[in-house]
Design an enzyme around this catalytic site. Structure first.
Site, PDB file in Angstrom:
ATOM      1  N   GLY B  23       0.825  -1.204   0.000  1.00  0.00           N
ATOM      2  CA  GLY B  23       0.000   0.000   0.000  1.00  0.00           C
ATOM      3  C   GLY B  23       0.853   1.245   0.000  1.00  0.00           C
ATOM      4  N   ALA B  27      -0.745   5.924   4.953  1.00  0.00           N
ATOM      5  CA  ALA B  27      -0.228   5.049   6.002  1.00  0.00           C
ATOM      6  C   ALA B  27       1.004   4.294   5.504  1.00  0.00           C
ATOM      7  CB  ALA B  27      -1.311   4.063   6.448  1.00  0.00           C
ATOM      8  N   PHE B 129     -14.044  21.460  12.773  1.00  0.00           N
ATOM      9  CA  PHE B 129     -14.648  20.264  12.180  1.00  0.00           C
ATOM     10  C   PHE B 129     -15.667  19.719  13.178  1.00  0.00           C
ATOM     11  CE2 PHE B 129     -13.049  17.392   8.618  1.00  0.00           C
ATOM     12  CZ  PHE B 129     -12.744  18.428   7.768  1.00  0.00           C
ATOM     13  N   ASP B 232      -8.590  -5.112  -0.128  1.00  0.00           N
ATOM     14  CA  ASP B 232      -7.728  -6.267  -0.419  1.00  0.00           C
ATOM     15  C   ASP B 232      -7.038  -6.804   0.837  1.00  0.00           C
ATOM     16  OD1 ASP B 232      -8.532  -5.696  -2.957  1.00  0.00           O
ATOM     17  OD2 ASP B 232      -6.580  -5.063  -3.716  1.00  0.00           O
ATOM     18  N   GLN B 251     -18.955   4.340   8.316  1.00  0.00           N
ATOM     19  CA  GLN B 251     -19.370   5.733   8.400  1.00  0.00           C
ATOM     20  C   GLN B 251     -20.056   6.183   7.108  1.00  0.00           C
ATOM     21  OE1 GLN B 251     -16.360   9.208   8.656  1.00  0.00           O
ATOM     22  NE2 GLN B 251     -17.475   9.207  10.592  1.00  0.00           N
ATOM     23  N   HIS B 253     -20.988   9.484   5.321  1.00  0.00           N
ATOM     24  CA  HIS B 253     -20.656  10.904   5.400  1.00  0.00           C
ATOM     25  C   HIS B 253     -21.879  11.713   5.015  1.00  0.00           C
ATOM     26  CE1 HIS B 253     -18.736  14.758   4.813  1.00  0.00           C
ATOM     27  NE2 HIS B 253     -17.596  14.270   5.278  1.00  0.00           N
ATOM     28  N   LEU B 263     -17.414  13.337  -2.691  1.00  0.00           N
ATOM     29  CA  LEU B 263     -17.556  14.003  -1.400  1.00  0.00           C
ATOM     30  C   LEU B 263     -17.387  15.514  -1.493  1.00  0.00           C
ATOM     31  CD1 LEU B 263     -17.485  13.336   1.839  1.00  0.00           C
ATOM     32  CD2 LEU B 263     -15.126  14.096   1.570  1.00  0.00           C
ATOM     33  N   GLU B 266     -16.522  18.057   5.129  1.00  0.00           N
ATOM     34  CA  GLU B 266     -17.123  18.606   6.336  1.00  0.00           C
ATOM     35  C   GLU B 266     -16.586  20.014   6.602  1.00  0.00           C
ATOM     36  OE1 GLU B 266     -17.671  15.745   9.507  1.00  0.00           O
ATOM     37  OE2 GLU B 266     -16.432  17.004  10.779  1.00  0.00           O
ATOM     38  N   ARG B 297     -20.515  12.938  12.796  1.00  0.00           N
ATOM     39  CA  ARG B 297     -21.060  12.526  11.498  1.00  0.00           C
ATOM     40  C   ARG B 297     -22.225  11.572  11.569  1.00  0.00           C
ATOM     41  NH1 ARG B 297     -15.454  11.934   8.019  1.00  0.00           N
ATOM     42  NH2 ARG B 297     -15.140  14.175   7.921  1.00  0.00           N
ATOM     43  N   HIS B 364     -18.619   6.079   3.400  1.00  0.00           N
ATOM     44  CA  HIS B 364     -17.404   6.875   3.358  1.00  0.00           C
ATOM     45  C   HIS B 364     -16.183   6.209   3.968  1.00  0.00           C
ATOM     46  CE1 HIS B 364     -15.058  10.552   3.247  1.00  0.00           C
ATOM     47  NE2 HIS B 364     -14.926  10.583   4.552  1.00  0.00           N
ATOM     48  N   GLU B 397      -6.477   2.853   7.146  1.00  0.00           N
ATOM     49  CA  GLU B 397      -7.896   2.498   7.172  1.00  0.00           C
ATOM     50  C   GLU B 397      -8.114   0.990   7.269  1.00  0.00           C
ATOM     51  OE1 GLU B 397     -10.289   4.789   4.467  1.00  0.00           O
ATOM     52  OE2 GLU B 397     -12.051   3.510   4.760  1.00  0.00           O
ATOM     53  N   ARG B 408     -15.908   7.640  13.405  1.00  0.00           N
ATOM     54  CA  ARG B 408     -14.681   8.420  13.286  1.00  0.00           C
ATOM     55  C   ARG B 408     -14.992   9.908  13.217  1.00  0.00           C
ATOM     56  NH1 ARG B 408     -11.723  10.767   8.919  1.00  0.00           N
ATOM     57  NH2 ARG B 408     -13.089   9.883   7.331  1.00  0.00           N
ATOM     58  N   SER B 413      -8.653  10.513  10.417  1.00  0.00           N
ATOM     59  CA  SER B 413      -8.066   9.408   9.661  1.00  0.00           C
ATOM     60  C   SER B 413      -6.661   9.777   9.196  1.00  0.00           C
ATOM     61  CB  SER B 413      -8.916   9.032   8.454  1.00  0.00           C
ATOM     62  OG  SER B 413      -8.196   8.115   7.668  1.00  0.00           O
ATOM     63  N   LEU B 414      -6.512  10.965   8.639  1.00  0.00           N
ATOM     64  CA  LEU B 414      -5.179  11.352   8.169  1.00  0.00           C
ATOM     65  C   LEU B 414      -4.189  11.316   9.337  1.00  0.00           C
ATOM     66  CD1 LEU B 414      -5.900  14.265   5.636  1.00  0.00           C
ATOM     67  CD2 LEU B 414      -5.475  11.852   5.158  1.00  0.00           C
TER      68      LEU B 414
HETATM   69  C1  LIG Z   1     -13.385  11.681  -0.459  1.00  0.00           C
HETATM   70  C2  LIG Z   1     -12.721  11.452   0.847  1.00  0.00           C
HETATM   71  C3  LIG Z   1     -12.279  12.530   1.613  1.00  0.00           C
HETATM   72  C4  LIG Z   1     -11.642  12.322   2.827  1.00  0.00           C
HETATM   73  N1  LIG Z   1     -11.219  13.400   3.556  1.00  0.00           N
HETATM   74  C5  LIG Z   1     -10.580  13.189   4.735  1.00  0.00           C
HETATM   75  C6  LIG Z   1     -10.102  14.287   5.502  1.00  0.00           C
HETATM   76  O1  LIG Z   1     -10.254  15.445   5.120  1.00  0.00           O
HETATM   77  N2  LIG Z   1      -9.454  14.027   6.654  1.00  0.00           N
HETATM   78  C7  LIG Z   1      -9.254  12.750   7.102  1.00  0.00           C
HETATM   79  O2  LIG Z   1      -8.631  12.575   8.138  1.00  0.00           O
HETATM   80  N3  LIG Z   1      -9.690  11.693   6.387  1.00  0.00           N
HETATM   81  C8  LIG Z   1     -10.346  11.879   5.215  1.00  0.00           C
HETATM   82  N4  LIG Z   1     -10.796  10.804   4.502  1.00  0.00           N
HETATM   83  C9  LIG Z   1     -10.407   9.454   4.916  1.00  0.00           C
HETATM   84  C10 LIG Z   1      -8.984   9.167   4.502  1.00  0.00           C
HETATM   85  O3  LIG Z   1      -8.683   9.852   3.327  1.00  0.00           O
HETATM   86  C11 LIG Z   1      -8.706   7.693   4.265  1.00  0.00           C
HETATM   87  O4  LIG Z   1      -9.190   6.956   5.324  1.00  0.00           O
HETATM   88  C12 LIG Z   1      -7.223   7.453   4.141  1.00  0.00           C
HETATM   89  O5  LIG Z   1      -6.681   8.256   3.137  1.00  0.00           O
HETATM   90  C13 LIG Z   1      -6.846   6.011   3.892  1.00  0.00           C
HETATM   91  O6  LIG Z   1      -5.430   5.953   3.741  1.00  0.00           O
HETATM   92  P1  LIG Z   1      -4.640   4.591   3.675  1.00  0.00           P
HETATM   93  O7  LIG Z   1      -3.199   4.946   3.607  1.00  0.00           O
HETATM   94  O8  LIG Z   1      -5.081   3.705   4.763  1.00  0.00           O
HETATM   95  O9  LIG Z   1      -5.116   3.916   2.342  1.00  0.00           O
HETATM   96  P2  LIG Z   1      -5.171   4.456   0.788  1.00  0.00           P
HETATM   97  O10 LIG Z   1      -4.748   5.851   0.633  1.00  0.00           O
HETATM   98  O11 LIG Z   1      -6.504   4.054   0.294  1.00  0.00           O
HETATM   99  O12 LIG Z   1      -4.068   3.590   0.129  1.00  0.00           O
HETATM  100  C14 LIG Z   1      -4.199   2.212  -0.095  1.00  0.00           C
HETATM  101  C15 LIG Z   1      -2.988   1.743  -0.835  1.00  0.00           C
HETATM  102  O13 LIG Z   1      -2.981   0.331  -0.897  1.00  0.00           O
HETATM  103  C16 LIG Z   1      -2.687  -0.079  -2.195  1.00  0.00           C
HETATM  104  N5  LIG Z   1      -3.292  -1.394  -2.369  1.00  0.00           N
HETATM  105  C17 LIG Z   1      -4.530  -1.774  -2.017  1.00  0.00           C
HETATM  106  N6  LIG Z   1      -4.713  -3.066  -2.333  1.00  0.00           N
HETATM  107  C18 LIG Z   1      -3.573  -3.508  -2.890  1.00  0.00           C
HETATM  108  C19 LIG Z   1      -3.138  -4.748  -3.426  1.00  0.00           C
HETATM  109  N7  LIG Z   1      -3.929  -5.820  -3.467  1.00  0.00           N
HETATM  110  N8  LIG Z   1      -1.887  -4.839  -3.929  1.00  0.00           N
HETATM  111  C20 LIG Z   1      -1.070  -3.756  -3.926  1.00  0.00           C
HETATM  112  N9  LIG Z   1      -1.429  -2.569  -3.433  1.00  0.00           N
HETATM  113  C21 LIG Z   1      -2.665  -2.445  -2.918  1.00  0.00           C
HETATM  114  C22 LIG Z   1      -3.228   0.995  -3.090  1.00  0.00           C
HETATM  115  O14 LIG Z   1      -2.567   1.008  -4.323  1.00  0.00           O
HETATM  116  C23 LIG Z   1      -2.908   2.231  -2.269  1.00  0.00           C
HETATM  117  O15 LIG Z   1      -1.589   2.640  -2.535  1.00  0.00           O
HETATM  118  C24 LIG Z   1     -11.448  11.006   3.288  1.00  0.00           C
HETATM  119  C25 LIG Z   1     -11.914   9.937   2.548  1.00  0.00           C
HETATM  120  C26 LIG Z   1     -12.588  10.151   1.355  1.00  0.00           C
HETATM  121  C27 LIG Z   1     -13.184   8.984   0.652  1.00  0.00           C
END
Ligand SMILES: Cc1cc2nc3c(=O)[nH]c(=O)nc-3n(C[C@H](O)[C@H](O)[C@H](O)COP(=O)(O)OP(=O)(O)OC[C@H]3O[C@@H](n4cnc5c(N)ncnc54)[C@H](O)[C@@H]3O)c2cc1C
Ligand code: SF4
Ligand code: SF4
Ligand code: FES
Lengths: 246, 597
Positions: B23, B27, B129, B232, B251, B253, B263, B266, B297, B364, B397, B408, B413-414
């Site tokens: 990923g 994160a 927020f 995944d 959640q 939204h 989206l 907020e 939310r 969301h 996530e 949440r 989340s960020l």
């Molecule tokens: C529209 C929107 C707005 C948001 N705004 C906010 C906000 O303002 N503030 C906040 O705190 N949160 C916000 N959130 C929530 C937050 O953005 C997400 O929860 C967070 O970005 C998830 O990050 P992550 O690093 O866990 O995963 P992701 O950023 O989803 O990354 C997942 C990674 O895993 C990889 N991956 C997945 N499956 C596989 C596989 N099988 N093989 C290889 N690679 C794989 C993908 O390529 C990707 O690189 C928002 C969410 C949405 C939907």
């Protein structure tokens, strides 16, 4: 002149799509796929591609966010580069036909998917990260709102490649001319009040190719889906180079 | 070249790293940065180029008590809000860690170059927020969410990518991870993955594997999530016999654009926007007299859904709510919310500086996920006891550490991504120094991890992905949405169990080796299905209403029986309970009380 067809009248739409899968095809060809699009609302080119893919599951393209922020689905739509997910059919369909090809100038991997290696290699050359020598403070560095404003129109780049792949100078010298996207990023860091490597960055652009191959044709500006202006960034760098020679 | 035959472990090429991160979102790249900077041979495996990950879509900001807007702000207040927001099933040790370490993690992002918006004093700009308060809920609305305009996720993700380039992280971009390889001790020793461009399959061997695969919002028909959010990592964990925690907690939204699902942050309400029903009433004043439009939310989404159910929705079908921003003036709208302006024009055909945006509650965020401790180590539960799974970590996530509990808070989340991505990295670095000694995987172990891919590649008959996916998404949308009830959920569970066989035996017609998106969509479908079924069964088992989980037949919170995490294993399809952590290290635990906004 482009003739915009009101979407209410669209029922079936012929999509002419560039197809090539080196695993099975001897050479590329254009395939016509007829899809049924809703008559009561506008849809995006990406939605139209999904409809085409329902019929032809082997059709391949990149997509992720479907809202114009991830930069996955740059492609050539009726002759112009753009993002499929934020381009409504009403804007591009001509005579009830829609022609879709991969972005020009880069090797095709399959169908609408191009090999972006050259694009990213050029990006890496400009050291697209903040360089500082001084120690980090305990909290954040300060930056005034005015200093921060200098980054508007630069930091929003989504690395979609629409600009560089519509730039003739990049087509001819993709290994030497950095191209609009990379140069925009170079300027993004030169313009950042927190960056401490301006001289180093300028030194690397002095040669006759990296920057100076830009002929101000502005294709990059006209296609950028984020409304950014690489040409202006390039001329800003030029001015910096000229001024420091004095 | 075609890939249509069964491949065996003995013919499989192997790649080896100290640590792999599956990923390249926020994160994953925060974890990889930690490892790469410590000199370990680290690789990020991502199915899309890292800056195309879903984190790029995050808009409003990252919540953290950095004391820019309010010099008296306190991470303990942030902790209080987060515990309350979670409806008291967030783990307090983890929340304490996130809120207190947060400022360090946010300042690090700034040092890496994140282009935060700024205050007149040159500090990081913060906006209010939902669910934020001063002085443990007694001091009114707080202003705690650090923002880069309304493109915070984009700025954060690009900055982390840039920092990883600088640190020399290896990137396996456009590689798809299929399943984990477990040795005979049950420890994780890498993954099976293939290079999407060429179809070449590898065993990627590693002493530490971090799952950072993000969310799974695509189990629902209408979602704010990217098309690639297919859970995944959850699929991989469940297939490997590991549990998921609180997976029923989804959640919704409040402000997804009606019809499109995209989206609007907020932060719109944080900047002063508010919601209106068809009578032009600011109805949130009725539901949440104090916080109004900035209640948490789950509360806002339920209020909107009720307004629509009771016939006060807007539009010809009375099926949405209006979000009003025009009173803020074009200056604020365009400067603070430029991305929202763009999205509203594109997907709703309105300029928010002039007209209201039509919105509906939209799936969301996945609060549940793979249970971990605060070092990111994955936990399984054996005979009621927590046990660490050697070699495996999760963050972001996909993980459930759990800081979000039943609901949440925006901007958390960020913060979760960078705090726990970093924590996992630090812990792995330490454990590598001590020396990690895991048993090599045998050919049998590897063959087991290859089974699913082999079956799909060799398939010659069966269902296609599209129809199965639509059926599942509609099912989840209709039966496991904002309001839930036993009869509908049971119907939904039945339908899922009917299609499981078809999902496991799908037919992949296109066998091409080259950038085969049909293969990826089939593998993703199987993962989505695991998440959907886990959600459905757990939702029906939790017989109470808490946080985002709201049941018509059990409308109240039941602390006697359900002040607990749910734990679900797919092998047995059974749900058990796990204790919530009420043992923060430096403050007194916050005890459950009635939650009002
Ligand atoms: C529209 C929107 C707005 C948001 N705004 C906010 C906000 O303002 N503030 C906040 O705190 N949160 C916000 N959130 C929530 C937050 O953005 C997400 O929860 C967070 O970005 C998830 O990050 P992550 O690093 O866990 O995963 P992701 O950023 O989803 O990354 C997942 C990674 O895993 C990889 N991956 C997945 N499956 C596989 C596989 N099988 N093989 C290889 N690679 C794989 C993908 O390529 C990707 O690189 C928002 C969410 C949405 C939907
Ligand atoms: S202005 Fe320069 S960079 Fe832009 S398209 Fe023209 S030559 Fe290329
Ligand atoms: S400058 Fe514009 S067109 Fe070029 S890569 Fe960035 S967003 Fe795409
Ligand atoms: S799919 Fe992300 S920009 Fe189009």
């Amino acid at each position: 002149m482009s003739q915009v067809i009101p979407v209410e009248q669209l029922k079936s739409l012929t999509m002419s799509i560039y197809r090539y899968d080196p695993s099975v095809d001897e050479k590329p060809y254009m395939q016509d796929i007829v899809i049924e699009v809703p008559t009561d609302k506008d849809i995006m080119v990406l939605d139209a591609l999904h409809l085409a893919k329902d019929q032809e599951p082997s059709l391949s393209y990149r997509r992720s966010c479907r809202e114009g922020v991830c930069g996955s689905d740059g492609m050539n739509i009726n002759g112009k580069n753009g993002l499929a997910c934020v381009t409504p059919l009403s804007e591009v369909v001509k005579r009830n036909k829609l022609t879709i090809r991969p972005m020009p100038g880069l090797p095709v991997v399959r169908d609408l998917i191009v090999d972006m290696k050259q694009f990213f290699d050029q990006l890496e050359k400009v050291k697209p990260y903040l360089i500082t020598n001084s120690d980090n403070p305990e909290i954040e560095r300060t930056q005034s709102p005015e200093e921060r404003e200098e980054l508007d129109g630069l930091y929003e780049c989504i690395l979609c490649g629409c600009c560089s792949t519509s730039c003739p100078s990049f087509w001819w010298n993709p290994d030497k001319f950095l191209g609009p996207a990379a140069l925009l990023q170079s300027w993004r860091f030169i313009a950042d009040s927190r960056d401490e490597a301006t001289e180093e960055r300028l030194d690397a652009l002095e040669d006759s190719f990296s920057l100076y191959r830009c002929h101000g044709i502005m294709n990059c500006v006209s296609v950028c889906p984020k409304g950014l202006n690489p040409t202006e960034a390039i001329s800003n760098i030029r001015n910096k180079l000229i001024n420091r020679e004095k | 070249m075609l890939v249509n035959e069964i491949i065996n472990a003995k013919d499989l090429p192997v790649m080896e790293f100290d640590g792999i991160i599956v990923g390249g979102g926020g994160a994953g790249m925060r974890a990889s940065l930690q490892l790469a900077e410590s000199g370990l041979n680290t690789a990020v495996i991502s199915k899309v180029f890292p800056t195309r990950s879903h984190t790029v879509s995050a808009q409003g900001g990252i919540t953290c008590a950095i004391q820019s807007d309010d010099p008296d702000d306190d991470w303990r207040w942030h902790m209080f809000d987060t515990v309350k927001g979670s409806d008291y099933i967030g783990d307090q040790e983890a929340i304490e860690y996130m809120c207190s370490e947060g400022p360090k993690a946010v300042f690090e992002l700034e040092h890496m170059g994140l282009p935060f918006s700024r205050t007149e004093e040159g500090r990081i700009y913060q906006r209010p927020f939902g669910g934020q308060s001063k002085d443990y809920g007694k001091g009114g609305q707080a202003t705690r969410t650090c923002a880069a305009a309304d493109r915070t996720g984009h700025s954060l993700l690009h900055t982390l990518y840039q920092a990883n380039l600088k640190a020399g992280t290896n990137f396996l971009n456009e590689w798809f991870a299929v399943d984990m390889v477990l040795n005979t001790d049950g420890a994780v020793v890498g993954v099976i993955a293939f290079k999407i461009e060429t179809g070449e399959i590898y065993y990627i061997k590693s002493k530490a594997t971090v799952l950072a695969t993000g969310g799974a919002g695509r189990i629902y028909a209408s979602t704010t999530n990217a098309l690639i959010n297919s859970g995944d990592g959850i699929g991989m964990a469940l297939r490997a016999g590991m549990p998921v925690q609180d997976i029923e907690m989804w959640q919704f939204h409040p402000t997804g654009i009606h019809g499109a699902g995209t989206l609007v942050t907020e932060g719109c309400r944080g900047e002063g926007g508010y919601l209106l029903n068809k009578d032009g009433e600011r109805f949130m004043e009725r539901y949440a007299p104090n916080s109004k439009d900035l209640a948490s939310r789950d509360v806002v989404a339920r209020s909107m859904a009720l307004e629509i159910l009771e016939g006060r929705g807007c539009g010809p079908n009375a099926d949405h709510i209006f979000l009003r921003l025009d009173h803020l003036g074009p200056e604020v709208v365009h400067k603070r919310l430029p991305g929202i302006t763009e999205l509203s024009k594109t997907f709703a055909g309105v300029d928010p500086a002039v007209q209201p945006i039509p919105v509906v509650p939209t799936c969301h965020y996945m609060m549940g996920g793979i249970p971990t401790n605060i070092n990111g180590q994955v936990i399984t539960v054996k005979e009621g006891k927590d046990e660490v799974i050697e070699g495996l970590y999760a963050a972001g996530e996909v993980a459930c550490v759990s800081v979000h509990g039943g609901n949440r808070l925006g901007g958390n989340s960020l913060l979760d991504l960078v705090v726990f991505g970093r924590a996992a990295g630090i812990y792995i670095e330490e454990s590598m120094k001590q020396g990690v000694d895991l048993k090599e995987a045998s050919h049998d172990d590897i063959d087991k991890a290859l089974e699913r891919l082999n079956k799909l590649n060799a398939s010659s008959e069966g269902e296609q992905v599209t129809a199965l996916k639509e059926r599942m998404q509609q099912n989840m949308q209709n039966n496991f949405g904002v309001f839930r009830t036993k009869d509908l959920m049971e119907k939904g569970i039945q339908d899922l169990s009917k299609v499981r066989g078809e999902v496991e035996n799908m037919h992949l017609k296109d066998k091409s080796a080259t950038f085969n998106t049909a293969r990826i969509e089939a593998l993703e479908m199987q993962n989505l299905f695991e998440v959907a079924e886990a959600t459905a069964i757990t939702a029906n088992t939790r017989k109470e209403s808490r946080g985002a989980h709201s049941r018509d037949d059990y409308p109240n919170r039941d602390d006697d029986n359900w002040l607990k995490h749910s734990i679900y294993f797919s092998e047995t399809k059974e749900v058990s309970k796990r204790d919530v952590n009420y043992r923060p290290k430096t403050v007194q635990a916050f005890q459950p009380t009635v939650r009002s906004y």
